[in-house]
Structures are given as C-alpha cells and as structure tokens.
Scaffold this motif. Structure first.
Motif, PDB file in Angstrom:
ATOM      1  N   TRP A  21       0.852  -1.379   0.149  1.00 21.82           N
ATOM      2  CA  TRP A  21       0.008   0.013  -0.019  1.00 21.82           C
ATOM      3  C   TRP A  21       0.736   1.211   0.076  1.00 21.82           C
ATOM      4  O   TRP A  21       0.515   2.491  -0.580  1.00 21.82           O
ATOM      5  CB  TRP A  21      -0.940   0.097   1.189  1.00 21.82           C
ATOM      6  CG  TRP A  21      -2.063  -0.974   1.026  1.00 21.82           C
ATOM      7  CD1 TRP A  21      -2.311  -2.032   1.666  1.00 21.82           C
ATOM      8  CD2 TRP A  21      -3.368  -1.093   0.094  1.00 21.82           C
ATOM      9  NE1 TRP A  21      -3.258  -2.819   1.144  1.00 21.82           N
ATOM     10  CE2 TRP A  21      -4.033  -1.884   0.001  1.00 21.82           C
ATOM     11  CE3 TRP A  21      -3.606   0.064  -0.975  1.00 21.82           C
ATOM     12  CZ2 TRP A  21      -4.993  -2.408  -0.666  1.00 21.82           C
ATOM     13  CZ3 TRP A  21      -4.542  -0.199  -1.647  1.00 21.82           C
ATOM     14  CH2 TRP A  21      -5.485  -1.337  -1.638  1.00 21.82           C
ATOM     15  N   GLY A  38       0.665   4.138  -3.088  1.00 21.18           N
ATOM     16  CA  GLY A  38       0.754   5.498  -2.557  1.00 21.18           C
ATOM     17  C   GLY A  38       1.744   6.195  -3.331  1.00 21.18           C
ATOM     18  O   GLY A  38       1.475   7.170  -3.795  1.00 21.18           O
ATOM     19  N   GLY A  96      -1.093   2.272  -8.776  1.00 14.13           N
ATOM     20  CA  GLY A  96      -1.280   3.538  -8.153  1.00 14.13           C
ATOM     21  C   GLY A  96      -1.142   4.702  -9.133  1.00 14.13           C
ATOM     22  O   GLY A  96      -1.961   5.697  -9.232  1.00 14.13           O
TER      23      GLY A  96
END
Length: 654
Positions: A196, A200, A365
């Motif tokens: 994650w 990001g 992302g």
C-alpha cells in the motif's frame, strides 16, 4: 467483445514477455529415437514442465489459447509421416476468458511421431516446435529438435553435479530444530503494508504527472470530448469512466511481464536490482531523464505509434475505440510520464518485498491517479472551470522533477559502488552532491537563473516561493547531518551507511558492532562463547536494512543487546564478489534444478532460500549455537517490537 478485448490486451503484453531469458526455463525438453524397422522410426519429444506452468495441446480449441504446432522439415521428400503426432494424457478445462474448453499439459507432456524413410541414407531429421508456456501470462517459445537416427542427438550439454558439489550443497543446508517457528513466523512477514505504501507512491507519481505539460492540457479537452460527443449525458459519463479504467488497466498490464522472472527464479529480480552494471545503466538513464526535464531535449516515443493508435480509435469506435484512445494518451504523454515511471521502477527495486509485486502496486497507483480526473470531471463537469490555466508553472514542475531525478540517479550509482566495493561514492561525497543539488534547486526556485525552456520570471508565485523555502530547509538539514550535528534519520537507507566513510572506521559492520560475514566462522565463534546468533540477511543496496540499522539498532536499549548478548552474522545477498575457485560449486535443489554458485550473493541468497524459505531483506533469525530456532523470523519493524523479539529469543536461549 470481451474475447476481442482480451486478445488485444494479450498482444500489448506479448512484446514484453517474448523470449524472457532466465536462469531456468519453465519447460525442459528431452528427445529420443525409437527404431521400429529399417525404415520406420518413432520420434519422441518429452517436456518437463515447471510446477504452476502449463503447455497447450495441438488440439486445444482454435478459439482459445494458441496450440502447439510441429513442423517436420523434409516431410514428403526424404520421409513421410505415418499418422499424426500422438500426445500423452491431457487436461481439459473450461476457460472463462475465451469461453471454450482448452486442452493442456501439466508437469509433463510426451509427443510421439512415427516416420517412414523414403531414402535410407538419411540419418538426420529436424523438427521445429512452436508452443506457449503459460502461468499468469503466456510466453510464446520455439524449440528445434535434431534427431539422429543412429541414436545420437544434438542436445545441449547438461550441467553436471559432481561429488564435490553434492558435498558443498549438503553443507549449505542446515539441520535446524524447532523449525516450525519459522513457518509460524511467515504468517507475520507480509508485504501488505509495504504494497500500500508503494501504491501510494505510485499514486503520488501519477498526481505529479498530471501537473506536467504533456498531461494537464489533455484533461479538459478529453472530458469535453466525451461529454459533448454523445446525445445522452449519461453515455458520455460512462465513456469517460471507461476511458479512465483503460488507463489504469494499461499501466497495470505493463508490470505483468516482471512476474515471469519472479515465478521462474525466485531470486532473479533481486539479482537484477542489485546488479552493478544495471544500476550504472539506471544512473545514466535517470541523468538522461533529468536533462530532458531541464528542457535540453524532449523524450518521445515514435510518432507513428500514436498515429496508429489514434487511427484505430477512430476506425473501430465503441469500447475498443476508447481503449485505443487510452493507449494513445500513454504514448503521447511519455515525454513527461516516462521519467516518472522510471523513478517508480527504480524505487520499487529499493523497497522490501517482492519487486514484481511492488512494481504492479506502484504502476496501478500511477494509473489510478492519472485516470482519476477524467472520471471526476466527467461526473462533475462544472469543476473544469476551477482548473488553473496552463502556463509557466508546469515548466517549473518539470525542472524540480529534474533535480529529483538526479538525486535518485545518485542512489543507483551508490548501489553499484557499494556492491562493487569501488570506494568512490562514500557517504560524505554522496551527501555533498545532494547539498549542491539542493542549493541549485533553491536558487532556481527563487528565480536567480533559468533553463532553456523557461520564460523570464517577472514575479515569483506563492507556490514557487513555498517550494523554494522547503528546498532551502532540506539543504540545511543535509548540511547539519554531514557535520554530524544531527542524525539524518529521515534519509535512513538512501545515503551510504555511516561506516562507508572517507574517514577511517574501526569496523565495517553496522554501528561498529563486531560481526561475521560468513556463517561457518560466526557459528564456530558462537559455540566458543556460548551465545545465541542473530542471523542478519542484508544487502549493500538494501534501503530497509539501513533504516533498521540506523533507526532501530541504534536505540539505547537495543544496541547493548546486539553488542553484548548476541553473535551477529551479517550475510550480504547482493555481494557480487567472486568466491575462490575452491568454493565455487553447482548447487542441486531437491527438485533436481541445478544452480551455479560463483559469488557471495549466490551463496548466501541460496542459503537463505533453502533453509528459511525466504528471499527478502532485511530478514532476521535467532538461532542457538546448536542451530535451534529461538523465535519467529522478523523483518522491517519498530523499536518496541524488535526489542521484545530479541528479549524473547534471549529468554528461550537461556
């Protein structure tokens, strides 16, 4: 329609996957000739297929994946085929993608073809095979068989494992007790949080890309196109959302070929990421990217690619037309997104966890951030009026990115320097160059000089002044760090370690702690002093290893434990230093796979994999001198968790 779309996406990925060269192919072929009579022979071709992969039959549905195809050179002239090519047992399974039953082989496949000679003088038969080997994606491959009817073949010489190699392979395996703790520990060692974080960072990269001249002006134009070209407003919104989805999908697909390397050899991507020459190549590429951002030249993909995609979008229309529009955007915006994607690729090689998984998270992302405004502004078109106008501020963004690219480029040069033990880019030199970059960027932001594509600065904007102040503060932080007034904990892992200094150091171990860089000698010392072992799988180019050493190991309660209570054995899994000839050998895995052990990285990387079923760094294991596992394995963590882990292991040892 879905089937056609899948085929198009497959063709987009195919060029990246073709002929992937790895330490071991997912299919290993054997061949033999069986003589039936003076004129008849059976040609036998056997495939040994790596676990998880499969090869398609000759007779799989023509509407599905590509079948295996044999070409018998000389058929009809010097010999003739008797019947078709027979196959061993296959598996038939329904494909949700192609909506047909597909026929394939797992584990192994045997093809047999009987031939009858027309000319008994012939002694050599050549057979060409085209096939697909598939896992998450498919690799098209070619194989040529040369059959000699006297029984000999033209197969490549296989790597042999002599008695000496077998003995050294056995020594590399540890007879661990209480090993179930390691299995239990694997449940806690996940890259979930890290994925994650990478997602990001990719998302942030995509947001930055939106502010560049290649992308920003496209937002209102594209959204207006979708919302005004259709009579129904809802249809325009759906098309814009679909356009955004395809942008995400394209960047996701670009990461998939990297999983091929990871699935064939678990250490290959780590080896690539820490390769000296590849890091030097990254350094050169990033410097090249930086000067393109400075405006000295422009990076573009061939214009014919964009023209073809644009023509295809107009020609086919509908969903496929929107897909080709998304591909066109990816190509046209490459001059701005390419360097940012390069930074993303480089950043994933510096993060812990599986590189291929990190890259997929980062690329996804990036795609989400790039696609987000197209969807939002389609839903709320009134927001378009609030967008700032294109202007010189976008050029400033590109220049700042150029300075950041040079800073990141130095990290790759540092990796090559550390792994190669060149001693060129010591910690103080590295930080000194960063300070010069910080000064240069600060002076630019305050308008004291400009680059070729900059317009004259009449008045500094508030955003430019703010960024200039941030740059100045960061530069002062580096200055205070290089003179050791404050520790540079915010940068842990990026500069070279503190012991890699232009000044003479007492030890080349982290924080000056006495350590061993060879397991056998460390184990012998642990037995001598009767202390437990902290086994530290690390790397010269491992960012998170440096973060642990500088932020966690340096803690006032943890440092004394490491220094006084444990024998530290640090094994560098990216050290390319050649082993002495007497220590080189061919390691044989339980599967029968053979791997050459020629340098330190190969030795300790294999040692970690076969004993602890892990290939990531940092990776910490507590062992007694008798090779009893004292606690679960642990990776990058915080101070309280690491302290408790050490104390618990120490208690188990006593």
């Amino acid at each position: 329609m879905i089937k056609n779309l899948v085929l198009i996406l497959f063709l987009c990925v195919w060029p990246f996957a073709v002929k992937a060269q790895t330490d071991e192919n997912p299919v290993v072929w054997e061949q033999q000739v069986n003589k039936i009579s003076e004129t008849e022979y059976d040609l036998v071709m056997k495939a040994n297929i790596m676990d998880g992969w499969h090869v398609y039959s000759q007779f799989t549905s023509e509407n599905g994946s590509l079948p295996s195809e044999f070409t018998y050179n000389g058929n009809g002239t010097v010999y003739e085929l008797i019947g078709g090519t027979n196959e061993s047992e296959t598996i038939v399974e329904y494909s949700d993608i192609f909506e047909v039953d597909e026929t394939y082989f797992k584990d192994n496949a045997i093809f047999t073809q009987r031939i009858k000679l027309k000319d008994t003088v012939v002694n050599e038969i050549v057979v060409d095979l085209f096939f697909q080997v598939c896992k998450e994606v498919c690799i098209p491959m070619d194989k040529q068989f040369v059959f000699r009817l006297d029984g000999s073949t033209a197969e490549a010489k296989k790597v042999t494992v002599d008695d000496r190699s077998l003995a050294l392979s056995k020594e590399l395996r540890l007879d661990l007790t209480n090993k179930e703790l390691l299995v239990k520990g694997q449940e806690n060692i996940t890259a979930g949080t890290n994925i994650w974080v990478i997602f990001g960072l990719g998302f942030l990269g995509g947001l930055i890309a939106l502010l560049t001249p290649c992308v920003f002006p496209m937002i209102p134009l594209t959204v207006s196109f979708f919302t005004k070209q259709t009579k129904k407003k809802s249809k325009g919104i759906i098309n814009a959302l679909l356009y955004g989805f395809f942008i995400v999908l394209i960047y996701f697909l670009l990461s998939l070929p990297f999983h091929l390397f990871d699935s064939v050899d678990s250490q290959i991507l780590n080896s690539i990421a820490t390769n000296v020459w590849l890091n030097l190549l990254f350094f050169i590429i990033f410097i090249f990217f930086a000067f393109s951002f400075f405006g000295y030249y422009e990076l573009t993909l061939p214009s014919s690619w964009a023209n073809k995609m644009d023509a295809a979008s107009s020609k086919v229309g509908g969903v496929l037309g929107i897909f080709f529009m998304a591909v066109t955007l990816a190509i046209v915006s490459f001059s701005c997104t390419g360097p940012i994607l390069g930074g993303l690729l480089g950043g994933t090689t510096l993060a812990e966890g599986e590189i291929a998984t990190n890259l997929t998270a980062g690329m996804t992302g990036f795609g989400v951030a790039l696609a987000l405004p197209f969807g939002l502004f389609a839903l709320f078109p009134a927001w378009l009026n609030s967008l700032p106008k294109s202007g010189g501020w976008m050029t400033t963004v590109k220049v700042v990115l150029g300075f950041l690219e040079i800073g990141l480029a130095l990290k790759f040069l540092s990796n090559a320097d550390l792994v190669g033990h060149w001693g060129i880019l010591k910690r103080e030199i590295f930080l000194g160059i960063w300070i010069l970059l910080g000064v240069a960027m600060t002076l630019y932001l305050f308008g004291l000089y400009k680059f070729p594509h900059d317009a004259p600065v009449k008045k500094l904007s508030l955003g430019r002044k703010f960024t200039g102040v941030v740059s100045l503060v960061f530069t002062m932080y580096l200055v205070l760090g290089i003179v050791k007034v404050i520790p540079l904990k915010l940068l842990s892992g990026f500069p070279p370690p503190e012991f890699y200094s232009i000044f003479e150091q007492e030890s080349d171990c982290p924080l000056g702690i006495d350590c061993f860089k060879d397991f056998e000698s460390g184990l012998a010392y642990a037995k001598e002093v009767n202390k437990p072992i902290l086994l530290d799988f690390t790397g010269w180019a491992c960012v998170n290893c440096r973060k642990m050493e500088e932020n966690v190991w340096s803690d006032g309660e943890i440092y004394p434990l490491l220094k006084n209570e444990f024998v530290l054995i640090s094994l560098y899994t990216d050290d390319r230093k050649e082993l002495p000839e007497s220590e080189k050998f061919n390691f044989q895995f339980e599967s029968g796979r053979v791997k050459k052990i020629n340098n330190i990285a190969q030795k300790w990387g294999t040692f970690q994999e076969v004993n602890f079923n892990s290939i990531s760094q940092p990776y910490y294991v507590l062992l007694s001198p008798d090779l009893e596992v004292l606690n679960t394995a642990i990776q990058n963590t915080d101070i309280p968790t690491y302290k408790n882990w050490l104390l618990e292991g120490l208690g188990n040892a006593k």
